[in-house]
Scaffold this motif. Structure first.
Motif, short mmCIF file in Angstrom:
data_model
loop_
_atom_site.label_atom_id
_atom_site.label_comp_id
_atom_site.label_asym_id
_atom_site.label_seq_id
_atom_site.Cartn_x
_atom_site.Cartn_y
_atom_site.Cartn_z
N UNK A 158 0.89 -1.16 0.00
CA UNK A 158 0.00 0.00 0.00
C UNK A 158 0.93 1.21 0.00
N UNK A 159 0.97 1.94 -1.08
CA UNK A 159 1.92 3.04 -1.20
C UNK A 159 1.68 4.13 -0.16
N UNK A 160 0.48 4.21 0.38
CA UNK A 160 0.21 5.20 1.42
C UNK A 160 0.82 4.73 2.75
N UNK A 161 0.39 3.59 3.22
CA UNK A 161 0.86 3.10 4.52
C UNK A 161 2.35 2.80 4.51
N UNK A 162 2.85 2.30 3.38
CA UNK A 162 4.23 1.83 3.33
C UNK A 162 5.24 2.87 2.86
N UNK A 163 4.76 4.00 2.30
CA UNK A 163 5.71 4.99 1.80
C UNK A 163 5.24 6.43 1.99
N UNK A 283 -0.19 8.65 -11.95
CA UNK A 283 0.89 8.19 -12.83
C UNK A 283 0.66 6.76 -13.29
N UNK A 284 0.22 5.91 -12.36
CA UNK A 284 0.01 4.50 -12.71
C UNK A 284 -1.27 4.30 -13.51
N UNK A 285 -2.23 5.21 -13.35
CA UNK A 285 -3.42 5.17 -14.19
C UNK A 285 -3.11 5.63 -15.62
N UNK A 286 -2.12 6.48 -15.75
CA UNK A 286 -1.66 6.95 -17.06
C UNK A 286 -0.29 6.32 -17.33
N UNK A 287 -0.32 5.07 -17.74
CA UNK A 287 0.89 4.26 -17.80
C UNK A 287 1.98 4.88 -18.68
N UNK A 288 1.57 5.55 -19.75
CA UNK A 288 2.58 6.16 -20.62
C UNK A 288 3.36 7.23 -19.87
N UNK A 289 2.69 7.94 -18.96
CA UNK A 289 3.37 8.98 -18.18
C UNK A 289 4.33 8.36 -17.16
N UNK A 290 3.93 7.27 -16.55
CA UNK A 290 4.80 6.56 -15.61
C UNK A 290 6.06 6.07 -16.32
N UNK A 400 10.23 0.16 -11.31
CA UNK A 400 9.69 0.63 -12.59
C UNK A 400 8.50 -0.20 -13.06
N UNK A 401 8.43 -1.45 -12.61
CA UNK A 401 7.41 -2.39 -13.05
C UNK A 401 6.20 -2.41 -12.12
N UNK A 402 6.03 -1.36 -11.37
CA UNK A 402 4.90 -1.20 -10.45
C UNK A 402 3.59 -1.11 -11.21
N UNK A 403 2.53 -1.72 -10.68
CA UNK A 403 1.19 -1.64 -11.27
C UNK A 403 0.15 -1.45 -10.17
N UNK A 404 -0.92 -0.73 -10.48
CA UNK A 404 -2.04 -0.64 -9.56
C UNK A 404 -2.77 -1.98 -9.49
N UNK A 427 1.15 -3.72 -6.99
CA UNK A 427 1.79 -5.04 -7.03
C UNK A 427 2.85 -5.04 -8.13
N UNK A 428 3.76 -5.99 -8.05
CA UNK A 428 4.82 -6.13 -9.03
C UNK A 428 5.44 -7.51 -8.89
#
Length: 440
Positions: A158-163, A283-290, A400-404, A427-428
């Motif tokens: 969870x990017x909020x709780x963990x970072x 960013x992850x919703x707009x994969x090209x931007x990520x 870099x291979x992070x996904x929602x 997840x990744x």
């Protein structure tokens, strides 16, 4: 009122106000549909009713960039004193919780006007200079590295709780002089400050929040007393030294020092937590931007600005009129509350080409009003930008291979002014992790 035409079909009338259209009558910043996507409401407001009165909250609502900036600029006509008011006044049982700790109302920097605001800001800004932020950056980078180390082999987080909660909170505690041993205690107190001030909790929730606020206040007092005895070179110690130097004047007192500790500790991490969580989500919703960001780290500073513009962590702020004013053709009396939709201003096509589009290469992304404007421009803006940049730099290198996680439910705190997802599940495949590099 300038506009006194008959009410549109389906409209209502609020005493002393213009006829209220159906759109204005239905405006509710606590509604779940609004919480999920306020920007759809903002777009409609800018196009249809850029200024309107909301009977639901008793505020005039302003949505266009030029009007928002004009309000921030005109500090004579628009007072900041409404910024820190509780949306819902405390119920009697909540007041009892506050009375038990001898609570005395005090202002915060965000709800003060000149000249008092100017005098206090002049001192407090010394604690968040560019040089001070540069000193803190290696500490922040270490915090980010520790968080990524803890999660990188798991394949999910969870990017909020963990970072994005961890790093700004830990950095804020360094800034405010909180001992490392007290981090968990202080973090717990600050977690629901937004709902208390800018939300509309039930009486039962409000009593619980008042108890948390009271405990938080007692901690703030303890911390101030400790720093009075042994001041350091942190943000709070600078304020304490100013108080000691000033003696008994109307600018500094111990009640205000506790208010600074309480409000600024919260503000220095919650807004950055939300902004960075919003950033990872979009960013992850707009994969090209990520992928663009992962392939070119030089884009990260501008990506930070675009995140702040596109997914503002403070999408609305408040002012109160000190004298009769005219906004968007409406004559508004003195003493009226104004909800300033900064998030809407940041999407205004008149300033940002195709403003509802997320583009990390946008040339004027930094013209946003995510940090306010003028004399109340956020003191911690440089710190927030640094923290966001460092979190993106380290994460785009290592994950870099992070996904929602698909199909996850997005939840937001029901308040007018602070917005960020409570969770961002990702997840990744750990097998794709790059070879680790040695970190200091």
């Amino acid at each position: 009122m300038t506009e006194t035409t008959s009410a549109p079909q389906g409209s209502a009338t609020s005493p002393g106000k213009c006829p209220v259209s159906q759109f204005a009558a239905e405006f509710n910043p606590f509604d779940e549909q609004y919480l999920q996507d306020p920007y759809a409401v903002f777009t409609r407001a800018r196009n249809e009713e850029p200024v309107f009165y909301s009977p639901e909250i008793g505020y005039w609502v302003v949505s266009r960039y030029d009007d928002v900036v004009a309000i921030f600029r005109d500090t004579e006509s628009y007072s900041a004193t409404a910024a820190g008011e509780l949306i819902k006044p405390p119920c009697p049982a909540a007041m009892e919780k506050l009375a038990a700790v001898d609570f005395v109302p005090s202002t915060m920097l965000v709800d003060e006007d000149a000249p008092l605001h100017t005098k206090r800001r002049r001192v407090l800004r010394k604690g968040v200079t560019d040089d001070r932020v540069a000193e803190i950056e290696p500490i922040t980078r270490r915090f980010v590295g520790d968080c990524l180390d803890a999660m990188i082999k798991t394949g999910n987080a969870d990017m909020v709780a963990d970072l994005t909660f961890q790093v700004p909170a830990l950095t804020a505690f360094v800034l405010m002089g909180v001992p490392e041993a007290e981090v968990e205690r202080a973090r717990g107190y600050a977690s629901r400050f937004a709902l208390w001030i800018w939300g509309r909790p039930t009486d039962e929730q409000q009593v619980e929040l008042a108890g948390e606020f009271a405990a938080y206040l007692e901690y703030a007092r303890e911390h101030v007393d400790r720093l009075i005895e042994n001041p350091g070179d942190d943000y709070m110690s600078n304020a304490i030294k100013a108080w000691q130097k000033a003696g008994n004047d109307d600018v500094w007192d111990k009640t205000y020092l506790a208010s600074i500790m309480q409000s600024h500790l919260y503000a220095s991490h919650e807004t950055t937590t939300n902004a960075t969580a919003n950033g990872f989500k979009v960013l992850l919703e707009n994969r090209d931007q990520w992928e663009l960001l992962c392939n070119d780290s030089s884009l990260i500073p501008n990506a930070v600005e675009e995140i702040l513009r596109y997914a503002s962590s403070v999408p609305a702020w408040r002012r109160v009129t000190t004298r009769p004013v005219t906004i968007g053709g409406f004559d508004i009396a003195a003493g009226e509350r104004i909800l300033v939709l900064t998030g809407s201003a940041n999407h205004d096509d008149a300033v940002f080409d195709d403003g509802d589009r997320f583009d990390i290469t946008r040339e004027n992304a930094d013209e946003h009003v995510a940090f306010g404007w003028g004399i109340h421009l956020c003191l911690g803006q440089a710190l927030a930008r640094m923290e966001m940049r460092v979190m993106l730099e380290e994460t785009t290198k290592r994950l870099t291979h992070l996904n929602l996680v698909e199909g996850q439910e997005w939840t937001y705190s029901p308040n007018t002014s602070f917005r960020g997802p409570e969770r961002v599940l990702v997840q990744w495949d750990p097998a794709q992790n790059p070879v680790p590099e040695d970190r200091p």
